[in-house]
Write a protein that holds these residues in place. Sequence first.
Motif, PDB file in Angstrom:
ATOM      1  N   LEU A   1       0.824  -1.201   0.000  1.00 45.32           N
ATOM      2  CA  LEU A   1       0.000   0.000   0.000  1.00 45.32           C
ATOM      3  C   LEU A   1       0.863   1.259   0.000  1.00 45.32           C
ATOM      4  CD1 LEU A   1      -2.906   1.015   0.116  1.00 45.32           C
ATOM      5  CD2 LEU A   1      -2.742   0.954   2.596  1.00 45.32           C
ATOM      6  N   LEU A   2       1.914   1.254   0.773  1.00 41.12           N
ATOM      7  CA  LEU A   2       2.840   2.387   0.796  1.00 41.12           C
ATOM      8  C   LEU A   2       3.495   2.575  -0.565  1.00 41.12           C
ATOM      9  CD1 LEU A   2       4.380   4.594   2.380  1.00 41.12           C
ATOM     10  CD2 LEU A   2       6.081   2.835   2.889  1.00 41.12           C
TER      11      LEU A   2
ATOM     12  N   ASN B   1       0.952   4.068  -2.996  1.00 38.60           N
ATOM     13  CA  ASN B   1       0.712   5.490  -2.758  1.00 38.60           C
ATOM     14  C   ASN B   1       1.916   6.337  -3.160  1.00 38.60           C
ATOM     15  OD1 ASN B   1      -1.937   5.384  -1.844  1.00 38.60           O
ATOM     16  ND2 ASN B   1      -1.282   4.799   0.194  1.00 38.60           N
TER      17      ASN B   1
ATOM     18  N   CYS C   1       1.729   6.695  -6.867  1.00 39.27           N
ATOM     19  CA  CYS C   1       0.716   7.687  -7.250  1.00 39.27           C
ATOM     20  C   CYS C   1       1.247   9.097  -7.056  1.00 39.27           C
ATOM     21  CB  CYS C   1      -0.561   7.492  -6.432  1.00 39.27           C
ATOM     22  SG  CYS C   1      -1.561   6.117  -6.970  1.00 39.27           S
ATOM     23  N   ALA C   2       1.913   9.347  -5.948  1.00 40.63           N
ATOM     24  CA  ALA C   2       2.496  10.668  -5.707  1.00 40.63           C
ATOM     25  C   ALA C   2       3.575  10.967  -6.740  1.00 40.63           C
ATOM     26  CB  ALA C   2       3.064  10.741  -4.297  1.00 40.63           C
TER      27      ALA C   2
ATOM     28  N   ASN D   1      -3.301   3.494 -11.350  1.00 40.28           N
ATOM     29  CA  ASN D   1      -4.208   2.804 -10.427  1.00 40.28           C
ATOM     30  C   ASN D   1      -4.694   1.477 -10.994  1.00 40.28           C
ATOM     31  OD1 ASN D   1      -4.221   4.526  -8.220  1.00 40.28           O
ATOM     32  ND2 ASN D   1      -5.796   5.830  -9.101  1.00 40.28           N
TER      33      ASN D   1
ATOM     34  N   GLN E   1      -9.872   4.537  -7.210  1.00 41.02           N
ATOM     35  CA  GLN E   1      -9.186   3.628  -6.294  1.00 41.02           C
ATOM     36  C   GLN E   1     -10.180   2.718  -5.588  1.00 41.02           C
ATOM     37  OE1 GLN E   1      -6.793   6.057  -3.755  1.00 41.02           O
ATOM     38  NE2 GLN E   1      -5.244   6.367  -5.307  1.00 41.02           N
TER      39      GLN E   1
END
Length: 146
Positions: free
Chosen positions: A9-10, A13, A16-17, A55, A126
């Motif tokens: 998950l990290l 994310n 995505c950033a 995503n 998401q």
Amino acid sequence: MKETELRRLLAANLLCAGSIVLTALVPALFLDGFSVLGTHLTWLCVCSVCVSVLNVTLCLILKPSPSSKRSSLSNKISRFLKCCIYFFMSCILFHAIIVLYGAPLIESVTETFLFAVLLSTFTTLQCLCLLGPNIQAWIRVFSRNG
């Protein structure tokens, strides 16, 4: 959650950033006179597409939700079409909310709608990747006592 799931998950994310940062830098290499402020409509489109592709790719690679028992082609197509309809409905809902908060309705409808698409990309897409078009799962996740 397991530690491996938290790491995944990290990483998702962070990707995505990173894609958001890259959407501000990479188009300047390919488009003449590109700047986030000067060509904001192009940037909104590029950012939405990049985050959407990332995503969906992460969803296909990481497979966060277990596959359903019914895996026929018609079920997959109907599930995909439902997800598209839910995404479009969220774009319309975000557009209405943005207009209610004071965005001009007639003068800059393109900018307002592309901003709504960007917001839907960050929120609804998401959730659609994780939960699918299952209304009961959405209610359980987003309700207070779910």
